[in-house]
Design a protein around this motif. Structure first.
Motif, PDB file in Angstrom:
ATOM      1  N   PHE A 103       0.830  -1.203   0.000  1.00 33.33           N
ATOM      2  CA  PHE A 103       0.000   0.000   0.000  1.00 33.33           C
ATOM      3  C   PHE A 103       0.866   1.254   0.000  1.00 33.33           C
ATOM      4  O   PHE A 103       0.611   2.206  -0.749  1.00 33.33           O
ATOM      5  N   ARG A 104       1.907   1.255   0.832  1.00 33.56           N
ATOM      6  CA  ARG A 104       2.805   2.406   0.872  1.00 33.56           C
ATOM      7  C   ARG A 104       3.497   2.617  -0.465  1.00 33.56           C
ATOM      8  O   ARG A 104       3.683   3.756  -0.909  1.00 33.56           O
ATOM      9  N   MET A 105       3.900   1.523  -1.113  1.00 33.38           N
ATOM     10  CA  MET A 105       4.584   1.661  -2.401  1.00 33.38           C
ATOM     11  C   MET A 105       3.689   2.357  -3.427  1.00 33.38           C
ATOM     12  O   MET A 105       4.149   3.216  -4.188  1.00 33.38           O
ATOM     13  N   VAL A 106       2.417   1.983  -3.439  1.00 29.82           N
ATOM     14  CA  VAL A 106       1.493   2.588  -4.401  1.00 29.82           C
ATOM     15  C   VAL A 106       1.215   4.045  -4.038  1.00 29.82           C
ATOM     16  O   VAL A 106       1.315   4.943  -4.885  1.00 29.82           O
ATOM     17  N   VAL A 107       0.877   4.288  -2.765  1.00 27.52           N
ATOM     18  CA  VAL A 107       0.504   5.639  -2.347  1.00 27.52           C
ATOM     19  C   VAL A 107       1.697   6.588  -2.399  1.00 27.52           C
ATOM     20  O   VAL A 107       1.620   7.678  -2.992  1.00 27.52           O
ATOM     21  N   GLU A 108       2.805   6.195  -1.775  1.00 31.51           N
ATOM     22  CA  GLU A 108       3.955   7.105  -1.719  1.00 31.51           C
ATOM     23  C   GLU A 108       4.622   7.244  -3.078  1.00 31.51           C
ATOM     24  O   GLU A 108       5.116   8.329  -3.421  1.00 31.51           O
ATOM     25  N   GLY A 109       4.630   6.163  -3.865  1.00 32.15           N
ATOM     26  CA  GLY A 109       5.179   6.287  -5.214  1.00 32.15           C
ATOM     27  C   GLY A 109       4.394   7.282  -6.039  1.00 32.15           C
ATOM     28  O   GLY A 109       4.960   8.128  -6.748  1.00 32.15           O
ATOM     29  N   SER A 110       3.057   7.205  -5.937  1.00 25.55           N
ATOM     30  CA  SER A 110       2.213   8.138  -6.677  1.00 25.55           C
ATOM     31  C   SER A 110       2.386   9.568  -6.172  1.00 25.55           C
ATOM     32  O   SER A 110       2.412  10.521  -6.956  1.00 25.55           O
ATOM     33  N   ALA A 111       2.514   9.721  -4.848  1.00 19.66           N
ATOM     34  CA  ALA A 111       2.703  11.061  -4.282  1.00 19.66           C
ATOM     35  C   ALA A 111       4.003  11.679  -4.770  1.00 19.66           C
ATOM     36  O   ALA A 111       4.058  12.868  -5.133  1.00 19.66           O
ATOM     37  N   VAL A 112       5.069  10.881  -4.789  1.00 18.30           N
ATOM     38  CA  VAL A 112       6.364  11.382  -5.262  1.00 18.30           C
ATOM     39  C   VAL A 112       6.280  11.773  -6.730  1.00 18.30           C
ATOM     40  O   VAL A 112       6.831  12.797  -7.158  1.00 18.30           O
ATOM     41  N   ARG A 113       5.586  10.962  -7.512  1.00 17.15           N
ATOM     42  CA  ARG A 113       5.472  11.276  -8.948  1.00 17.15           C
ATOM     43  C   ARG A 113       4.734  12.595  -9.155  1.00 17.15           C
ATOM     44  O   ARG A 113       5.158  13.447  -9.950  1.00 17.15           O
ATOM     45  N   LEU A 114       3.629  12.774  -8.447  1.00 16.99           N
ATOM     46  CA  LEU A 114       2.887  14.034  -8.579  1.00 16.99           C
ATOM     47  C   LEU A 114       3.705  15.212  -8.064  1.00 16.99           C
ATOM     48  O   LEU A 114       3.651  16.306  -8.639  1.00 16.99           O
ATOM     49  N   ALA A 115       4.438  14.989  -6.971  1.00 18.93           N
ATOM     50  CA  ALA A 115       5.289  16.058  -6.442  1.00 18.93           C
ATOM     51  C   ALA A 115       6.302  16.491  -7.491  1.00 18.93           C
ATOM     52  O   ALA A 115       6.581  17.685  -7.658  1.00 18.93           O
ATOM     53  N   ALA A 116       6.864  15.516  -8.204  1.00 20.98           N
ATOM     54  CA  ALA A 116       7.856  15.836  -9.236  1.00 20.98           C
ATOM     55  C   ALA A 116       7.215  16.603 -10.387  1.00 20.98           C
ATOM     56  O   ALA A 116       7.772  17.588 -10.884  1.00 20.98           O
ATOM     57  N   GLU A 117       6.058  16.167 -10.807  1.00 20.08           N
ATOM     58  CA  GLU A 117       5.438  16.746 -12.004  1.00 20.08           C
ATOM     59  C   GLU A 117       4.749  18.083 -11.736  1.00 20.08           C
ATOM     60  O   GLU A 117       4.687  18.940 -12.620  1.00 20.08           O
ATOM     61  N   LEU A 118       4.240  18.275 -10.500  1.00 18.85           N
ATOM     62  CA  LEU A 118       3.340  19.403 -10.264  1.00 18.85           C
ATOM     63  C   LEU A 118       3.839  20.424  -9.254  1.00 18.85           C
ATOM     64  O   LEU A 118       3.144  21.414  -8.999  1.00 18.85           O
ATOM     65  N   HIS A 119       5.034  20.237  -8.663  1.00 19.53           N
ATOM     66  CA  HIS A 119       5.443  21.128  -7.579  1.00 19.53           C
ATOM     67  C   HIS A 119       5.644  22.564  -8.069  1.00 19.53           C
ATOM     68  O   HIS A 119       5.930  22.801  -9.240  1.00 19.53           O
ATOM     69  N   ASP A 120       5.451  23.491  -7.116  1.00 19.84           N
ATOM     70  CA  ASP A 120       5.834  24.876  -7.367  1.00 19.84           C
ATOM     71  C   ASP A 120       7.062  25.189  -6.519  1.00 19.84           C
ATOM     72  O   ASP A 120       7.562  24.328  -5.792  1.00 19.84           O
ATOM     73  N   ASP A 121       7.549  26.414  -6.611  1.00 20.90           N
ATOM     74  CA  ASP A 121       8.787  26.762  -5.902  1.00 20.90           C
ATOM     75  C   ASP A 121       8.640  26.616  -4.393  1.00 20.90           C
ATOM     76  O   ASP A 121       9.549  26.137  -3.708  1.00 20.90           O
TER      77      ASP A 121
END
Length: 242
Positions: free
Chosen positions: A97-115
């Motif tokens: 569960f952590r792999m799916v949730v945290e992996g997805s969170a990291v991916r979105l953080a990479a793609e969508l983060h602001d400064d």
């Protein structure tokens, strides 16, 4: 529905409906008895149920009513820990569960983060580096804060909540094994190296690599403490690093 269950349901409805918000006090026991037309024992049973669920908190000897508590992942973590200890959920399943949730969170953080959100992740990583010079416990706390900063950076509050309660549960169940395995200083340096790698992927907006590294990190960290069949399952969720 028993009398105390009716009281519980009505107080929950008031909280969920916004009539009561975190920090508000419930009426006194005497006032609740009058309001709901029930006995003191019924009121106390209802309050006990609400407190065990983390919705309210009462303090012995406090003449005022119980206080409505803010939302907390601790409630979910407690429920998950109970399920695991009863054999209804395995530690391996939690890590999946952590792999799916945290992996997805990291991916979105990479793609969508602001400064601003990236800066919060970078500061959390810098705190990990500082804590590494203090103690293993300080480093572990900073590590948790780093993951929470990444989840927050994803922009999805549900990812943040799920990431927090799943991590809390896994840590509660595995801390002793992790503490006793290997040289803590080596483990700290390896954790910094891995987290630094997917922080760089976040900076580069390379979401796929960030997700792959985050999932691999969980397998490498917890895999040695799982049964072979559990490790084989979580390895099915690994992604190739680009």
């Amino acid at each position: 529905m028993r009398a105390y269950e009716s009281v519980v349901a009505q107080i929950e409805s008031a909280v969920f409906g916004g009539q009561l918000v975190p920090g508000d006090r419930l009426p006194s026991e005497r006032d609740l008895m009058a309001q709901f037309g029930v006995s003191r024992g019924t009121v106390r049973e209802a309050l006990r149920v609400l407190e065990s669920g983390g919705l309210i908190r009462s303090r012995p000897g406090d003449p005022g009513g119980a206080t409505v508590q803010p939302n907390s992942s601790a409630r979910l973590a407690k429920a998950l820990t109970t399920f695991v200890k009863l054999g209804q959920i395995g530690v391996g399943e939690l890590i999946e569960f952590r792999m799916v949730v945290e992996g997805s969170a990291v991916r979105l953080a990479a793609e969508l983060h602001d400064d601003a959100s990236l800066a919060s992740v970078e500061e959390a990583f810098a705190e990990m580096e500082r804590a590494a010079e203090v103690s293993y416990d300080a480093f572990s706390a900073a590590d948790v804060a780093f993951h929470l900063a990444v989840a927050s950076c994803s922009g999805n509050s549900l990812f943040s909540a799920c990431s927090e309660f799943a991590r809390d549960t896994v840590l509660e169940l595995t801390t002793e094994n992790l503490r006793e395995s290997g040289d803590p200083s080596e483990r700290i340096q390896e954790t910094l190296r891995r987290h630094g790698a997917y922080l760089q992927a976040i900076r580069d907006r390379d979401g796929r690599t960030a997700e792959a590294l985050a999932r691999q990190d969980l397998v490498d960290y917890y895999g040695p403490h799982l049964a072979p069949e559990e490790r084989a399952r979580i390895e099915l969720l690994l992604l190739p690093v680009s």
